[in-house]
Structure formats: C-alpha cells, structure tokens
Design a protein around this motif. Structure first.
Motif, PDB file in Angstrom:
ATOM      1  N   TYR A  18       0.784  -1.067   0.136  1.00 47.41           N
ATOM      2  CA  TYR A  18      -0.037  -0.076  -0.132  1.00 47.41           C
ATOM      3  C   TYR A  18       0.870   1.335   0.096  1.00 47.41           C
ATOM      4  O   TYR A  18       0.548   2.257  -0.748  1.00 47.41           O
ATOM      5  CB  TYR A  18      -0.983   0.092   1.269  1.00 47.41           C
ATOM      6  CG  TYR A  18      -1.693  -1.119   1.390  1.00 47.41           C
ATOM      7  CD1 TYR A  18      -2.269  -1.864   0.505  1.00 47.41           C
ATOM      8  CD2 TYR A  18      -1.656  -1.855   2.667  1.00 47.41           C
ATOM      9  CE1 TYR A  18      -3.302  -2.951   0.621  1.00 47.41           C
ATOM     10  CE2 TYR A  18      -2.677  -2.954   2.731  1.00 47.41           C
ATOM     11  CZ  TYR A  18      -3.111  -3.415   1.744  1.00 47.41           C
ATOM     12  OH  TYR A  18      -3.813  -4.658   2.027  1.00 47.41           O
ATOM     13  N   ILE A  19       1.864   1.210   0.848  1.00 52.76           N
ATOM     14  CA  ILE A  19       2.770   2.591   0.861  1.00 52.76           C
ATOM     15  C   ILE A  19       3.527   2.562  -0.574  1.00 52.76           C
ATOM     16  O   ILE A  19       3.664   3.649  -0.965  1.00 52.76           O
ATOM     17  CB  ILE A  19       3.928   2.383   1.949  1.00 52.76           C
ATOM     18  CG1 ILE A  19       3.137   2.126   3.447  1.00 52.76           C
ATOM     19  CG2 ILE A  19       5.019   3.126   1.734  1.00 52.76           C
ATOM     20  CD1 ILE A  19       4.083   1.686   4.276  1.00 52.76           C
ATOM     21  N   ALA A  20       3.864   1.445  -1.353  1.00 53.71           N
ATOM     22  CA  ALA A  20       4.714   1.560  -2.326  1.00 53.71           C
ATOM     23  C   ALA A  20       3.622   2.224  -3.380  1.00 53.71           C
ATOM     24  O   ALA A  20       4.008   2.990  -4.286  1.00 53.71           O
ATOM     25  CB  ALA A  20       4.996   0.368  -2.982  1.00 53.71           C
TER      26      ALA A  20
ATOM     27  N   THR B  24      -3.484   5.657   5.954  1.00 59.11           N
ATOM     28  CA  THR B  24      -4.192   4.838   5.082  1.00 59.11           C
ATOM     29  C   THR B  24      -3.615   3.464   5.167  1.00 59.11           C
ATOM     30  O   THR B  24      -4.284   2.594   5.041  1.00 59.11           O
ATOM     31  CB  THR B  24      -4.004   5.585   3.525  1.00 59.11           C
ATOM     32  OG1 THR B  24      -4.499   6.854   3.571  1.00 59.11           O
ATOM     33  CG2 THR B  24      -4.818   4.599   2.350  1.00 59.11           C
ATOM     34  N   ALA B  25      -2.327   3.375   5.041  1.00 55.85           N
ATOM     35  CA  ALA B  25      -1.625   2.037   5.082  1.00 55.85           C
ATOM     36  C   ALA B  25      -1.918   1.248   6.367  1.00 55.85           C
ATOM     37  O   ALA B  25      -2.104   0.065   6.306  1.00 55.85           O
ATOM     38  CB  ALA B  25       0.022   2.208   4.758  1.00 55.85           C
ATOM     39  N   LEU B  26      -1.808   2.185   7.543  1.00 58.36           N
ATOM     40  CA  LEU B  26      -2.307   1.440   8.948  1.00 58.36           C
ATOM     41  C   LEU B  26      -3.741   0.862   8.618  1.00 58.36           C
ATOM     42  O   LEU B  26      -3.636  -0.200   9.155  1.00 58.36           O
ATOM     43  CB  LEU B  26      -2.000   2.603   9.771  1.00 58.36           C
ATOM     44  CG  LEU B  26      -2.421   1.940  11.484  1.00 58.36           C
ATOM     45  CD1 LEU B  26      -1.603   0.629  11.521  1.00 58.36           C
ATOM     46  CD2 LEU B  26      -2.287   3.156  12.320  1.00 58.36           C
ATOM     47  N   ALA B  27      -4.534   1.461   8.183  1.00 59.89           N
ATOM     48  CA  ALA B  27      -5.852   1.214   8.272  1.00 59.89           C
ATOM     49  C   ALA B  27      -6.159   0.070   7.548  1.00 59.89           C
ATOM     50  O   ALA B  27      -6.951  -0.754   7.869  1.00 59.89           O
ATOM     51  CB  ALA B  27      -6.859   2.576   7.686  1.00 59.89           C
TER      52      ALA B  27
ATOM     53  N   SER C 164       0.681  -3.888  19.228  1.00 57.72           N
ATOM     54  CA  SER C 164       0.811  -3.296  17.870  1.00 57.72           C
ATOM     55  C   SER C 164      -0.056  -1.785  17.893  1.00 57.72           C
ATOM     56  O   SER C 164       0.364  -0.875  17.426  1.00 57.72           O
ATOM     57  CB  SER C 164       0.162  -4.074  16.956  1.00 57.72           C
ATOM     58  OG  SER C 164      -1.033  -4.193  17.150  1.00 57.72           O
ATOM     59  N   ALA C 165      -0.876  -1.466  18.808  1.00 56.36           N
ATOM     60  CA  ALA C 165      -1.398  -0.303  18.767  1.00 56.36           C
ATOM     61  C   ALA C 165      -0.433   0.716  19.488  1.00 56.36           C
ATOM     62  O   ALA C 165      -0.491   1.583  18.669  1.00 56.36           O
ATOM     63  CB  ALA C 165      -2.936  -0.398  19.631  1.00 56.36           C
ATOM     64  N   PRO C 166       0.119   0.554  20.609  1.00 48.17           N
ATOM     65  CA  PRO C 166       0.828   1.338  21.191  1.00 48.17           C
ATOM     66  C   PRO C 166       2.399   1.667  20.265  1.00 48.17           C
ATOM     67  O   PRO C 166       2.639   3.047  20.237  1.00 48.17           O
ATOM     68  CB  PRO C 166       1.513   0.949  22.598  1.00 48.17           C
ATOM     69  CG  PRO C 166       0.490  -0.082  22.956  1.00 48.17           C
ATOM     70  CD  PRO C 166      -0.106  -0.502  21.516  1.00 48.17           C
TER      71      PRO C 166
END
Length: 133
Positions: free
Chosen positions: A29-31, A46-49, A80-82
């Motif tokens: 997604y990042i690429a 966006t990539a995280l979501a 992962s969240a923190p």
C-alpha cells in the motif's frame, strides 16, 4: 488512468497477493501511494487502516480454521497499537522520509525474493528435482 481508479485497483491487487501468503500488505500500500505521489501524511494512516483491515480479516479466517493460538497472538495484537501510535509521533523531513521509505521497501523486496527462492529450492528438493539458481 485517473488516480481514483488506479489506486483502489492497486490496493485490491496488493491485498489479494499479500493476503494469499498470510501478510496484510502495508509495504504494498505504501509503495502504491508513493508511486502515485501521495504525501507521507496521507500514506501512514491509510496504510495502517488497510493493514489492520486485511490483517484482521486474515486473523479471523485463520481463527475460524482453528489455526490461531490466542496466547501466542495476543501479545502482538496488544503491543501493535501502542507501537503504531509511538511511531506515528516521529516526524521526518520529506527527503529523509522518501529515502528511508525507499530503503525499507528495497530491503523488504529482497527478503521476499530470497524467501521465495529458498522455498522453491526446498520444494524442488522434496520432489527430487533441482532448481538452476
């Protein structure tokens, strides 16, 4: 082709390909967004979501198939969240961000190809054939 059509198509392809091997696809997604010129402020959330969505679907499917031991998975889920929050607090200049992103994506690609090559050799050995590389 307009970005409004190309980006969702790329996201879909990345999600299908990555999830087929058990990954959520953040680097893909990042690429895709980097290639289309999106700003880092847009890329990260966006990539995280998308990563959470595809990873969550994969986790659910593996759980439904009886392949998840929660005592092994839960520490990663809780950490992962923190970790994502703390990493989101880091602000880099655009040039540094682009260089770092390029290096990380290149290292990830090399790792994927090395793993695929090794897996091919192991499969070939198990079947009693040889691979030229």
């Amino acid at each position: 082709m307009p970005t409004e059509v190309l980006l969702p198509a790329l996201f879909f392809v990345v999600a299908v390909l990555y999830s087929s091997v058990g990954h959520a696809g953040a680097s893909g997604y990042i690429a895709a967004m980097a290639l289309l010129g999106f700003a880092p402020e847009q890329v990260r959330p966006t990539a995280l979501a998308l990563n959470l969505l595809v990873g969550g679907i994969g986790l659910y499917r593996f759980w439904r198939g009886g392949h998840v031991r929660w005592r092994n998975v839960l520490p990663f889920v809780l950490a992962s969240a923190p970790a994502a929050f703390l990493s989101a607090q880091v602000t880099l200049p655009k040039d540094s961000y682009s260089m770092l992103l390029g290096i990380v994506l290149l290292v990830a690609a090399i790792g994927v190809f090395r793993h695929a090559s090794r897996a091919e050799r192991e499969d070939a050995a198990a079947q009693g054939r040889t691979v030229p590389w």
